[in-house]
Design an enzyme around this catalytic site. Sequence first.
Site, short mmCIF file in Angstrom:
data_model
loop_
_atom_site.label_atom_id
_atom_site.label_comp_id
_atom_site.label_asym_id
_atom_site.label_seq_id
_atom_site.Cartn_x
_atom_site.Cartn_y
_atom_site.Cartn_z
N GLN A 379 0.89 -1.16 0.00
CA GLN A 379 0.00 0.00 0.00
C GLN A 379 0.93 1.21 0.00
O GLN A 379 1.47 1.56 1.03
CB GLN A 379 -0.89 -0.06 1.23
N HIS A 390 6.61 3.89 5.83
CA HIS A 390 7.90 3.26 5.53
C HIS A 390 7.55 2.12 4.57
O HIS A 390 6.77 1.23 4.93
CB HIS A 390 8.50 2.71 6.85
N HIS A 392 6.79 -1.05 2.65
CA HIS A 392 6.80 -2.44 3.14
C HIS A 392 5.93 -3.31 2.26
O HIS A 392 4.94 -2.85 1.70
CB HIS A 392 6.36 -2.54 4.60
W1 AMW Z 1 0.04 -0.50 5.97
O1 AMW Z 1 -1.57 -0.21 6.38
O2 AMW Z 1 0.98 0.85 6.29
O3 AMW Z 1 0.25 -1.18 4.47
O4 AMW Z 1 0.55 -1.73 7.05
C1 AMW Z 1 1.20 -1.51 8.26
C2 AMW Z 1 1.36 -2.85 8.92
O5 AMW Z 1 2.32 -2.75 9.91
C3 AMW Z 1 0.10 -3.34 9.59
O6 AMW Z 1 -0.15 -4.68 9.19
C4 AMW Z 1 0.41 -3.25 11.07
O7 AMW Z 1 -0.26 -4.23 11.82
C5 AMW Z 1 1.90 -3.43 11.08
N1 AMW Z 1 2.62 -2.80 12.18
C6 AMW Z 1 2.50 -1.55 12.67
N2 AMW Z 1 3.40 -1.33 13.65
C7 AMW Z 1 4.13 -2.46 13.78
C8 AMW Z 1 5.19 -2.89 14.63
N3 AMW Z 1 5.70 -2.09 15.53
N4 AMW Z 1 5.66 -4.15 14.48
C9 AMW Z 1 5.14 -4.96 13.55
N5 AMW Z 1 4.14 -4.63 12.74
C10 AMW Z 1 3.62 -3.39 12.85
#
Ligand code: AMW
Length: 440
Positions: A379, A390, A392
């Site tokens: 996304q 960030h 991912h």
């Molecule tokens: W994104 O909606 O920005 O594509 O997805 C962010 C993802 O990162 C989510 O699935 C969320 O649960 C996960 N997330 C957020 N913070 C952390 C963290 N500290 N450690 C691991 N996963 C995280």
Amino acid sequence: MLTTVIRRTMATGRHFIAVCQMTSDNDLEKNFDIAKSMIERAGERKCEMVFLPECFDFIGVNKNEQVDLAMTADCVYMQRYRDLAKKHNVWLSLGGLHHKDPSDHAHPWNTHLIIDSQGATCVEYNKLHLFDLEIPGKVRLMESEFSKAGNEMVPPVETPVGCLGLSICYDVRFPELSLWNRQRGAQLLSFPSAFTLNTGLAHWETLLRARAIENQCYVVAAAQTGAHNPKRQSYGHAMVVDPWGAVVAQCSERVDMCFAEIDLSYVASLREMQPVFSHRRSDLYTLHVNERNHETDDLKFAEFPIPASHIFYSTPHSFAFVNLKPVTDGHVLISPKRVVQHLTDLTDAETADLFIVAKKVQAMLEKHHNVKASTICVQDGKEAGQTVPHAHVHILARRSGDFGDNEIYQKLASHDKEPERKPRSKETMAEEAEVYRKLM
Ligand code: AMW
């Protein structure tokens, strides 16, 4: 496998090395005695490092013997080499030990070991490219019938004579390995060898000089020579090439040694004079290496610190970690180490690495969770559902009917904000990461 254990200081100045040429056969005692006398001679001449060829331990008469005589790196026979290193205060490059894998006796590795002057192993490199060649009527050597290939890049190691890249014999034909060693700081490249007669006549010196010139490194190639048994013969011509491409020491075709001076200031001045590495067109081509990091650094996911215990795989550019609020059983994330929001902010090398790691992780997850499908998604930006700025990649193990009519994308965009989905405990996340770490 052992990797470098101690960070050593960088060598500078001039150093003397000895390069050995042997005719190993299946008589291990005889082979050792010859190597021993060469190491003694090198010690008397105040050499700091002695290079022995591939198969310094033995050359078997057939593939069964190649496997049966294989040994571990800590066996009594190898201890004698460690004692010699200590006694003569030299470092040893022991190219091509038939290295028994304790859990797989039928398939030894071909291992290049660096032993320091205390007799300890600094680093082990398992040959990556196995020599399988058949020229009808001339030569047939199928290394894969009695050896297995390594599967890890091993960075160069600091030795008293300079930063040394490790390869073995046939590896010389794969310039990426040498280039990578140079990029990781190598000043010398080593190719302990048992080159066959035909290929040696045609290519040996040309290949070694090419690797020296293109990487601006000394090339050190200990060698086997002559007839080892009625079926196997080696080319000889152990040599040292300087970073300009000049052959500065060479054996002929008999059991012998040659000696060379390694001048590290020459390496530096030559690289300064002709800075080819700064002329590379990295915007047009790149060397991608599937390299695993063994350090378990704490990294950041945007501003959130990710504990090392939650990271189950990392490379110089990327890391894979378990999710705080997974949407499915088996939902993990891969990020670049550099904190940038968008994929378009990444270099080509970072992009390639990110998706290669993602593919490896996907394969592991599918196997572990016993599924045949995955959702891989990014996304990229707030409007696309990105909540953590960030870059991912999400990898989610998918099961039949798990998201009705594939409503997973809505779920992904909203799962972080659902009040009923609580963050998991650090311990639960660390346990899951531990399982994946082992599988990777
Ligand atoms: W994104 O909606 O920005 O594509 O997805 C962010 C993802 O990162 C989510 O699935 C969320 O649960 C996960 N997330 C957020 N913070 C952390 C963290 N500290 N450690 C691991 N996963 C995280």
